[in-house]
Design a protein around this motif. Structure first.
Motif, short mmCIF file in Angstrom:
data_model
loop_
_atom_site.label_atom_id
_atom_site.label_comp_id
_atom_site.label_asym_id
_atom_site.label_seq_id
_atom_site.Cartn_x
_atom_site.Cartn_y
_atom_site.Cartn_z
N PRO A 1 30.05 65.54 -9.73
CA PRO A 1 30.14 65.15 -8.32
C PRO A 1 29.11 65.84 -7.44
CG PRO A 1 31.84 66.74 -8.81
CD PRO A 1 31.17 66.42 -10.12
N ILE A 2 28.77 65.18 -6.36
CA ILE A 2 27.96 65.83 -5.32
C ILE A 2 28.88 66.54 -4.34
CG2 ILE A 2 26.49 65.38 -3.32
CD1 ILE A 2 25.05 63.27 -4.91
N GLN A 3 29.91 65.86 -3.89
CA GLN A 3 30.84 66.47 -2.94
C GLN A 3 31.88 67.33 -3.67
OE1 GLN A 3 30.27 66.28 0.32
NE2 GLN A 3 28.43 65.16 -0.34
N ASN A 4 32.15 68.49 -3.11
CA ASN A 4 33.11 69.45 -3.67
C ASN A 4 32.90 69.69 -5.17
OD1 ASN A 4 34.57 69.71 -1.18
ND2 ASN A 4 35.47 67.71 -1.58
N PRO A 5 31.69 70.15 -5.54
CA PRO A 5 31.38 70.33 -6.96
C PRO A 5 31.74 71.70 -7.50
CG PRO A 5 29.43 70.78 -5.67
CD PRO A 5 30.53 70.44 -4.67
N TRP A 6 32.34 72.56 -6.71
CA TRP A 6 32.31 73.99 -6.98
C TRP A 6 33.06 74.41 -8.24
CZ3 TRP A 6 28.38 74.52 -4.33
CH2 TRP A 6 28.24 73.89 -3.10
N GLN A 7 34.07 73.68 -8.62
CA GLN A 7 34.77 74.04 -9.86
C GLN A 7 34.51 73.03 -10.97
OE1 GLN A 7 36.18 76.99 -9.87
NE2 GLN A 7 35.65 77.15 -7.69
N VAL A 8 33.50 72.16 -10.76
CA VAL A 8 33.26 71.07 -11.70
C VAL A 8 31.83 71.06 -12.21
CG1 VAL A 8 33.39 68.57 -12.04
CG2 VAL A 8 35.02 69.71 -10.51
N ALA A 9 30.87 71.19 -11.30
CA ALA A 9 29.45 71.06 -11.65
C ALA A 9 28.88 72.41 -12.08
CB ALA A 9 28.67 70.49 -10.47
N GLY A 10 27.59 72.40 -12.42
CA GLY A 10 26.92 73.63 -12.83
C GLY A 10 27.08 73.94 -14.30
N THR A 11 27.13 72.91 -15.14
CA THR A 11 27.40 73.12 -16.57
C THR A 11 26.23 72.73 -17.48
OG1 THR A 11 28.46 70.94 -16.65
CG2 THR A 11 29.89 72.86 -16.30
N GLN A 12 25.10 72.25 -16.91
CA GLN A 12 23.96 71.92 -17.77
C GLN A 12 23.39 73.19 -18.40
OE1 GLN A 12 24.43 71.02 -14.56
NE2 GLN A 12 23.41 69.09 -14.05
N ASN A 13 22.84 73.04 -19.58
CA ASN A 13 22.26 74.18 -20.29
C ASN A 13 20.80 74.38 -19.89
OD1 ASN A 13 24.70 74.38 -21.76
ND2 ASN A 13 23.97 72.82 -23.19
N TRP A 14 20.40 75.63 -19.76
CA TRP A 14 19.00 75.93 -19.48
C TRP A 14 18.30 76.20 -20.81
CZ3 TRP A 14 15.57 75.38 -15.78
CH2 TRP A 14 14.33 76.03 -15.90
N LEU A 15 17.24 75.42 -21.09
CA LEU A 15 16.55 75.53 -22.36
C LEU A 15 15.36 76.48 -22.22
CD1 LEU A 15 16.54 71.75 -23.44
CD2 LEU A 15 18.38 73.45 -23.58
N TYR A 16 15.51 77.67 -22.78
CA TYR A 16 14.41 78.64 -22.74
C TYR A 16 13.25 78.18 -23.64
CZ TYR A 16 17.65 82.03 -20.62
OH TYR A 16 18.53 82.68 -19.80
N PHE A 17 13.58 77.70 -24.83
CA PHE A 17 12.58 77.20 -25.76
C PHE A 17 13.08 75.89 -26.35
CE2 PHE A 17 11.95 81.85 -26.05
CZ PHE A 17 10.60 81.93 -25.72
N ARG A 18 12.21 74.90 -26.38
CA ARG A 18 12.53 73.66 -27.10
C ARG A 18 11.32 73.25 -27.94
NH1 ARG A 18 11.02 68.77 -24.26
NH2 ARG A 18 10.30 69.14 -22.12
N TYR A 19 11.57 72.36 -28.87
CA TYR A 19 10.57 72.06 -29.89
C TYR A 19 9.29 71.46 -29.31
CZ TYR A 19 8.79 70.65 -34.47
OH TYR A 19 8.03 70.49 -35.60
N ALA A 20 9.41 70.67 -28.24
CA ALA A 20 8.20 70.08 -27.65
C ALA A 20 7.22 71.15 -27.20
CB ALA A 20 8.57 69.17 -26.49
#
Length: 563
Positions: free
Chosen positions: A407-426
């Motif tokens: 969600p965009i609205q009221n995301p505080w306990q829901v969003a922020g779960t994507q992974n940050w890729l430090y290294f990837r094969y490309a």
């Protein structure tokens, strides 16, 4: 237990320094004592694992959880210090974009030195005490290799930002130590620093597992992660900035090419084939991930959707992509986009590299049930729309990393779960292509590496033309890195190590002004999104914060041009 949330987070705040006064020896209730750490194998391992994380040293850092390496998912991304984006609300980014960096005013770039050396000290503490821990030798070997990797990563962050660094070895400074010795603050040469870190990585590679399995291990270093870091550092080491302004020797480039080849030869990684955009929102690990920070609802990062979304959705605009980047996306047939081409100019967002649509939200882009409207007058995502104080300064919004299911609205306990890729094969393929081209010219392996990225499912761009010279291939590889790795904290370092920042970072920060006529047609006019963009030769390296210089009693040497 993804994302290294670790079941004993209190260990992050361990009190490591002792004092003679009894009342100061009392461990606060929110800390774990040295004695507990060193007498309990589980606590000690938790302490080591928490070294993948850092501490908050600046405003708005670690909105959901404490910072890791680099910048990662914060409000202002590292891209907003480059020609990729501009941060709408400044947040101490414009000081870098406008060339106003000084030891007293380092903007969002001011915490790298302190956080890195704090982490190095914490790793040294664990390495010094590891031999005395009651644990199997194989367990100790694993932790030792992890600590060396973590410490090497911190030195890599220091080297690529400041150049020459202070090498601390395994020393653990304590309160009460004599800090008057200037040798404690002597900066090693670039070559010495790189040699030290590469040697540390070679030791880590020998002790790290090929794969991780189980939630307790996910997100921890593997052999491939250490090899990927070695590949990046050797690529940097051969680049002009690290060699006094001239390109490295053929031997240096060949060594960098071999380091990338070594990762490829592991057979553990391949390009993600389920869509370019989906690669960054997929849960858990996948075949392209070499090393990542994994997030979940218990350990979240900045809610990207509200932080970067269009104002017409009551989001905040955030890291607004620059026209400088938009114009560099090729047409689907592999030709360059050209405003002087009437067909291109009439519909500038048609028939572009598919990665464009997965990275940029532009006027007319489908998003959450409607098309984005950045045009004037009346566009819902323009200054005529709601929350107009959050309107993009550039006329674009960020699409990469964004998950429409969150969600965009009221995301505080829901969003922020994507992974940050430090290294990837490309990145490894791009590292290999660049190094191999510099060492041997554009042979078939160079073409294969680049074309595999361009031809994978979801991208499917034409292969590079045959018969390119080394110089022409260099330009194509630099372009491919710009597009493939956009917003992933590469551009800032790439333009510096190539020493082209005096060109790219002195270009104005461009946006687009779009006007809709009564018949529904659009006209496009380039505009300045941020005034005064400037890059000076001294900006190839960051200034060491003045407080660090003063803390050394002026024994620590400042980078040239900042005194």
């Amino acid at each position: 237990m993804k994302n290294l949330k670790y079941y004993i987070i209190l260990v992050i705040g361990i009190a490591l320094a002792g004092c003679n006064e009894d009342f100061l020896d009392i461990v606060p209730p929110d800390r774990v004592s040295d004695a507990s750490i060193l007498s309990d194998t589980t606590l000690f391992e938790a302490y080591v694992i928490n070294r993948y994380l850092g501490v908050r040293l600046g405003d708005k850092e670690g909105d959901g959880s404490v910072p890791g390496f680099g910048r990662g998912f914060e409000y202002a991304l590292w891209s907003s210090l480059t020609d990729e984006s501009v941060y709408n609300n400044d947040d101490n980014t414009w000081v870098v974009q406008q060339g106003l960096l000084s030891p007293e005013n380092t903007g969002i770039a001011g915490t790298l030195w302190g956080r890195s050396y704090r982490s190095i000290r914490e790793c040294n503490y664990a390495l010094v005490n590891l031999p005395n821990i009651t644990m199997s030798e194989s367990g100790k070997a694993r932790l030792r290799a992890e600590l060396k990797f973590i410490r090497a990563y911190r030195y890599h962050d220091l080297i690529r930002n400041y150049g020459r660094v202070v090498l601390r070895g395994d020393e653990v400074s304590m309160l009460g130590d004599d800090f008057s010795n200037p040798a404690l603050f002597t900066r090693a040469s670039l070559e010495e620093g790189l040699d030290y870190v590469i040697a540390e990585l070679d030791e880590a590679i020998a002790g790290l597992p090929l794969q991780n399995s189980g939630s307790w291990l996910e997100g921890r270093a593997t052999r491939g992660a250490a090899m990927a870091l070695k590949s990046r550092l050797l690529l940097y080491a051969a680049s002009p900035l690290y060699n006094g302004g001239t390109t490295g020797s053929a031997e240096q480039w060949q060594r960098a090419a071999q380091a990338a080849q070594d990762v490829m030869n592991l057979g553990q990684y391949s390009l993600y084939q389920e869509g370019y955009g989906e690669m960054f929102t997929a849960s858990g690990s996948h075949q392209e991930v070499i090393f990542a920070r994994f997030y979940n609802l218990n350990q979240r990062h900045t809610a990207l959707e509200i932080a970067n979304g269009p104002n017409g959705y009551d989001a905040w605009g955030g890291n607004a992509p620059l026209q400088n980047l938009i114009d560099d996306y090729e047409m689907m047939d592999g030709s360059s986009f050209d405003w002087d081409n009437p067909t291109h100019a009439a519909n500038p967002y048609a028939n572009r590299d598919p990665r464009f649509y997965e990275t940029i939200l532009h006027n007319g882009a489908p998003y959450r049930g409607r098309n984005v409207e950045t045009f004037l007058p009346g566009g819902r995502d323009s200054q005529d729309g709601p929350s107009n104080w959050n309107t993009s300064r550039t006329g674009y919004y960020m699409r990469k990393f964004i998950d429409e299911s969150l969600p965009i609205q009221n995301p505080w306990q829901v969003a922020g779960t994507q992974n940050w890729l430090y290294f990837r094969y490309a990145e490894i393929l791009l590292n290999y292509a660049e190094a191999r081209n510099e060492a041997n010219g554009p042979d078939a392996s160079v073409y294969d590496a680049i074309n595999s990225i361009r031809s994978r499912n979801g991208v499917e761009m034409p292969p590079l033309p045959s018969g390119l010279s080394k110089d022409q291939m260099r330009e194509r590889i630099q372009h491919e890195r710009r597009i493939e790795l956009a917003f992933e904290e590469h551009r800032f370092y790439d333009v510096r190590r190539w020493m082209i920042a005096e060109d790219t970072e002195n270009e104005p920060a461009y946006g687009i002004d779009i006007r809709r006529a009564s018949d529904g047609t659009f006209t496009y006019q380039r505009k300045i999104a941020l005034q005064g963009r400037r890059f000076l030769p001294r900006h190839y390296w960051l200034p060491i914060p003045r407080q660090e210089i003063l803390a050394s009693n002026n024994a620590l040497e400042q980078n040239p041009g900042y005194n």
